[in-house]
Motif scaffolding. Sequence first.
Motif, PDB file in Angstrom:
ATOM      1  N   ILE A  15       0.861  -1.187   0.000  1.00 39.74           N
ATOM      2  CA  ILE A  15       0.000   0.000   0.000  1.00 39.74           C
ATOM      3  C   ILE A  15       0.893   1.232   0.000  1.00 39.74           C
ATOM      4  N   VAL A  16       0.743   2.070  -1.038  1.00 46.69           N
ATOM      5  CA  VAL A  16       1.542   3.283  -1.187  1.00 46.69           C
ATOM      6  C   VAL A  16       0.603   4.475  -1.187  1.00 46.69           C
ATOM      7  N   VAL A  17       0.874   5.448  -0.304  1.00 46.31           N
ATOM      8  CA  VAL A  17       0.066   6.664  -0.213  1.00 46.31           C
ATOM      9  C   VAL A  17       0.973   7.852  -0.470  1.00 46.31           C
ATOM     10  N   ASN A  18       0.660   8.645  -1.482  1.00 45.94           N
ATOM     11  CA  ASN A  18       1.458   9.822  -1.850  1.00 45.94           C
ATOM     12  C   ASN A  18       2.952   9.477  -1.978  1.00 45.94           C
ATOM     13  N   ASP A  19       3.260   8.408  -2.694  1.00 48.40           N
ATOM     14  CA  ASP A  19       4.632   7.947  -2.964  1.00 48.40           C
ATOM     15  C   ASP A  19       5.412   7.533  -1.719  1.00 48.40           C
ATOM     16  N   LYS A  20       4.715   7.243  -0.618  1.00 50.87           N
ATOM     17  CA  LYS A  20       5.360   6.741   0.602  1.00 50.87           C
ATOM     18  C   LYS A  20       4.651   5.458   1.024  1.00 50.87           C
ATOM     19  N   GLU A  21       5.371   4.592   1.724  1.00 57.31           N
ATOM     20  CA  GLU A  21       4.753   3.402   2.308  1.00 57.31           C
ATOM     21  C   GLU A  21       3.698   3.873   3.310  1.00 57.31           C
ATOM     22  N   TYR A  22       2.557   3.181   3.374  1.00 62.17           N
ATOM     23  CA  TYR A  22       1.453   3.684   4.206  1.00 62.17           C
ATOM     24  C   TYR A  22       1.818   3.768   5.682  1.00 62.17           C
ATOM     25  N   GLY A  23       2.697   2.914   6.156  1.00 63.19           N
ATOM     26  CA  GLY A  23       3.146   2.974   7.548  1.00 63.19           C
ATOM     27  C   GLY A  23       3.968   4.216   7.837  1.00 63.19           C
ATOM     28  N   GLN A  24       4.629   4.715   6.814  1.00 65.39           N
ATOM     29  CA  GLN A  24       5.434   5.926   6.964  1.00 65.39           C
ATOM     30  C   GLN A  24       4.550   7.169   6.869  1.00 65.39           C
TER      31      GLN A  24
ATOM     32  N   ILE B  39      -2.362   1.880  -4.722  1.00 64.74           N
ATOM     33  CA  ILE B  39      -1.645   3.141  -4.921  1.00 64.74           C
ATOM     34  C   ILE B  39      -2.669   4.247  -4.722  1.00 64.74           C
ATOM     35  N   ALA B  40      -2.387   5.182  -3.802  1.00 68.10           N
ATOM     36  CA  ALA B  40      -3.342   6.245  -3.498  1.00 68.10           C
ATOM     37  C   ALA B  40      -2.641   7.588  -3.463  1.00 68.10           C
ATOM     38  N   THR B  41      -3.337   8.591  -3.982  1.00 70.47           N
ATOM     39  CA  THR B  41      -2.905   9.974  -3.800  1.00 70.47           C
ATOM     40  C   THR B  41      -4.036  10.669  -3.059  1.00 70.47           C
ATOM     41  N   VAL B  42      -3.679  11.353  -1.981  1.00 75.61           N
ATOM     42  CA  VAL B  42      -4.701  11.973  -1.143  1.00 75.61           C
ATOM     43  C   VAL B  42      -4.307  13.412  -0.859  1.00 75.61           C
ATOM     44  N   ALA B  43      -5.299  14.299  -0.841  1.00 78.63           N
ATOM     45  CA  ALA B  43      -5.051  15.720  -0.599  1.00 78.63           C
ATOM     46  C   ALA B  43      -6.191  16.305   0.212  1.00 78.63           C
ATOM     47  N   GLY B  44      -5.881  17.350   0.974  1.00 79.84           N
ATOM     48  CA  GLY B  44      -6.899  18.064   1.731  1.00 79.84           C
ATOM     49  C   GLY B  44      -7.136  17.448   3.095  1.00 79.84           C
ATOM     50  N   GLY B  45      -7.628  18.271   4.012  1.00 75.74           N
ATOM     51  CA  GLY B  45      -7.973  17.780   5.344  1.00 75.74           C
ATOM     52  C   GLY B  45      -6.759  17.410   6.171  1.00 75.74           C
TER      53      GLY B  45
ATOM     54  N   VAL C 239      -9.015   7.397   2.081  1.00 71.31           N
ATOM     55  CA  VAL C 239      -8.327   6.278   1.418  1.00 71.31           C
ATOM     56  C   VAL C 239      -9.098   4.982   1.659  1.00 71.31           C
ATOM     57  N   ARG C 240      -9.618   4.794   2.874  1.00 75.87           N
ATOM     58  CA  ARG C 240     -10.417   3.602   3.177  1.00 75.87           C
ATOM     59  C   ARG C 240     -11.646   3.536   2.279  1.00 75.87           C
ATOM     60  N   HIS C 241     -12.325   4.668   2.113  1.00 79.32           N
ATOM     61  CA  HIS C 241     -13.507   4.732   1.248  1.00 79.32           C
ATOM     62  C   HIS C 241     -13.125   4.414  -0.193  1.00 79.32           C
ATOM     63  N   GLY C 242     -11.998   4.959  -0.652  1.00 73.98           N
ATOM     64  CA  GLY C 242     -11.537   4.699  -2.020  1.00 73.98           C
ATOM     65  C   GLY C 242     -11.159   3.241  -2.239  1.00 73.98           C
ATOM     66  N   ILE C 243     -10.472   2.637  -1.263  1.00 78.36           N
ATOM     67  CA  ILE C 243     -10.094   1.219  -1.368  1.00 78.36           C
ATOM     68  C   ILE C 243     -11.350   0.357  -1.464  1.00 78.36           C
TER      69      ILE C 243
END
Length: 158
Positions: free
Chosen positions: A56-65, A92-98, A107-111
């Motif tokens: 799981i990658v969020v904004n080009d980082k590992e989700y744990g990071q 692979i997720a890109t998230v912005a705002g909030g 991200v949970r909703h998107g997954i």
Amino acid sequence: MAELNSLADLGAVAASTQAAAPVHVQKLDAKGRAYATGKRKDAVARVWIKPGSGKIVVNDKEYGQYFARPVLQMILQQPIVAANRAGQYDVIATVAGGGLSGQAGAVRHGISKALTYFEPALRGVLKKGGFLTRDSRVVERKKYGKAKARRSFQFSKR
């Protein structure tokens, strides 16, 4: 219209005119990925899912990071665990705002939505868990004449 002589005839007519249940089909892009948009509070997440090893990658980082708090990491895993698909899909997720909490919810909703696009059979499990419903609670706006949204200014008798 058909002539009705008994209640059995009425049941037959009702069954024939009743609309069929919606058929959910797989929605994939040209690269074989499922795409969905998840939202919560002011956060918007764009999520792609493809078969893989469970990375799981969020904004080009590992989700744990990216989501350092264990609670936020658990929120991200919820739909995958509920669907019993741990380690089967790369996300692979890109998230912005909030803030971070809203982003994790987005991200949970998107997954969840992307999983239903990839495997329509999972829709019932995810819907029962409440993962497909967008949490529409947002911060209430501040009103004029008030200290905050509802709080009044301190009353002074003298």
